[in-house]
Design a protein around this motif. Structure first.
Motif, mmCIF file in Angstrom:
data_model
loop_
_atom_site.group_PDB
_atom_site.id
_atom_site.type_symbol
_atom_site.label_atom_id
_atom_site.label_comp_id
_atom_site.label_asym_id
_atom_site.label_seq_id
_atom_site.Cartn_x
_atom_site.Cartn_y
_atom_site.Cartn_z
ATOM 1 N N PHE A 44 44.027 43.723 52.154
ATOM 2 C CA PHE A 44 42.894 43.384 51.298
ATOM 3 C C PHE A 44 42.170 42.231 51.975
ATOM 4 N N THR A 45 40.876 42.403 52.209
ATOM 5 C CA THR A 45 40.078 41.409 52.914
ATOM 6 C C THR A 45 39.059 40.805 51.955
ATOM 7 N N PHE A 46 38.960 39.478 51.972
ATOM 8 C CA PHE A 46 37.963 38.799 51.151
ATOM 9 C C PHE A 46 37.534 37.519 51.855
ATOM 10 N N GLU A 47 36.385 36.986 51.428
ATOM 11 C CA GLU A 47 35.873 35.741 51.997
ATOM 12 C C GLU A 47 35.934 34.643 50.950
ATOM 13 N N THR A 48 36.224 33.435 51.430
ATOM 14 C CA THR A 48 36.222 32.265 50.556
ATOM 15 C C THR A 48 35.748 31.067 51.360
ATOM 16 N N THR A 49 35.172 30.119 50.665
ATOM 17 C CA THR A 49 34.694 28.906 51.328
ATOM 18 C C THR A 49 35.608 27.717 51.075
ATOM 19 N N HIS A 50 36.699 27.963 50.341
ATOM 20 C CA HIS A 50 37.596 26.859 50.005
ATOM 21 C C HIS A 50 39.024 27.359 49.813
ATOM 22 N N LEU A 51 39.955 26.456 49.912
ATOM 23 C CA LEU A 51 41.343 26.789 49.603
ATOM 24 C C LEU A 51 41.552 26.584 48.113
ATOM 25 N N SER A 52 42.325 27.451 47.515
ATOM 26 C CA SER A 52 42.506 27.422 46.076
ATOM 27 C C SER A 52 43.765 28.199 45.724
ATOM 28 N N LYS A 53 44.016 28.346 44.447
ATOM 29 C CA LYS A 53 45.092 29.213 43.962
ATOM 30 C C LYS A 53 44.506 30.611 43.830
ATOM 31 N N PHE A 54 45.137 31.581 44.480
ATOM 32 C CA PHE A 54 44.644 32.951 44.454
ATOM 33 C C PHE A 54 45.667 33.874 43.798
ATOM 34 N N VAL A 55 45.152 34.904 43.127
ATOM 35 C CA VAL A 55 45.983 35.928 42.498
ATOM 36 C C VAL A 55 45.385 37.274 42.872
ATOM 37 N N ILE A 56 46.234 38.234 43.218
ATOM 38 C CA ILE A 56 45.742 39.574 43.501
ATOM 39 C C ILE A 56 46.196 40.495 42.366
ATOM 40 N N GLY A 57 45.298 41.350 41.909
ATOM 41 C CA GLY A 57 45.631 42.262 40.815
ATOM 42 C C GLY A 57 44.463 43.192 40.538
ATOM 43 N N GLU A 58 44.523 43.870 39.404
ATOM 44 C CA GLU A 58 43.449 44.783 39.002
ATOM 45 C C GLU A 58 42.380 44.025 38.238
ATOM 46 N N ALA A 59 41.127 44.327 38.546
ATOM 47 C CA ALA A 59 40.014 43.776 37.777
ATOM 48 C C ALA A 59 39.835 44.624 36.526
ATOM 49 N N ASP A 60 39.262 44.042 35.484
ATOM 50 C CA ASP A 60 38.978 44.822 34.276
ATOM 51 C C ASP A 60 37.774 45.716 34.523
ATOM 52 N N SER A 61 37.297 46.402 33.495
ATOM 53 C CA SER A 61 36.194 47.351 33.654
ATOM 54 C C SER A 61 34.897 46.665 34.062
ATOM 55 N N VAL A 62 34.740 45.395 33.712
ATOM 56 C CA VAL A 62 33.555 44.638 34.104
ATOM 57 C C VAL A 62 33.715 44.177 35.552
ATOM 58 N N GLY A 63 34.958 43.949 35.968
ATOM 59 C CA GLY A 63 35.231 43.603 37.344
ATOM 60 C C GLY A 63 35.266 42.123 37.654
ATOM 61 N N ASN A 64 35.064 41.272 36.653
ATOM 62 C CA ASN A 64 35.036 39.858 36.974
ATOM 63 C C ASN A 64 36.048 39.021 36.202
ATOM 64 N N VAL A 65 36.925 39.659 35.475
ATOM 65 C CA VAL A 65 37.880 38.927 34.662
ATOM 66 C C VAL A 65 39.290 39.414 34.954
ATOM 67 N N LEU A 66 40.190 38.466 35.157
ATOM 68 C CA LEU A 66 41.595 38.813 35.316
ATOM 69 C C LEU A 66 42.118 39.232 33.949
ATOM 70 N N PRO A 67 42.683 40.425 33.816
ATOM 71 C CA PRO A 67 43.158 40.878 32.503
ATOM 72 C C PRO A 67 44.184 39.922 31.904
ATOM 73 N N GLN A 68 44.163 39.794 30.584
ATOM 74 C CA GLN A 68 45.083 38.919 29.866
ATOM 75 C C GLN A 68 46.457 39.562 29.769
ATOM 76 N N PHE A 69 47.457 38.799 30.108
ATOM 77 C CA PHE A 69 48.830 39.251 29.947
ATOM 78 C C PHE A 69 49.553 38.252 29.070
ATOM 79 N N GLY A 70 50.594 38.671 28.414
ATOM 80 C CA GLY A 70 51.380 37.743 27.612
ATOM 81 C C GLY A 70 50.839 37.621 26.209
ATOM 82 N N THR A 71 50.928 36.424 25.667
ATOM 83 C CA THR A 71 50.609 36.202 24.277
ATOM 84 C C THR A 71 49.410 35.281 24.122
#
Length: 93
Positions: A44-71
């Protein structure tokens, strides 16, 4: 950046919705970064301009929100419930 993924990494993920998210400290939300998945090399290739905390997963139907898990119950609610149980005699030790 290029992430090398194993078959185990993506076993339960719809690779058509695969996305990388970074944690925005200001908004306290994960935000989707544009990127692409190559099924031939399992990368998986992506561009970023800064170091940060990253997570890889499925995007929701809108494509810009990490799906909610848990409670949705926060710590304050759990503490209040526990104190109510203790003070009300609902918890025996």
């Amino acid at each position: 950046m290029i992430l090398n993924l194993s078959a185990e990494d993506i076993a339960a993920i719809n690779t058509g919705k695969l996305a990388v998210f970074y944690y925005n400290e200001s908004t306290q939300n994960f935000e989707n970064l544009a990127g692409s998945y190559d099924s031939t090399s399992n990368t998986f290739t992506f561009e970023t301009t800064h170091l940060s905390k990253f997570v890889i997963g499925e995007a929701d139907s809108v494509g810009n929100v990490l799906p909610q898990f848990g409670t949705f119950i926060d710590t304050t609610v759990l503490i209040a419930f526990g104190l109510t149980m203790i003070l009300g005699g609902g918890l025996y030790i």
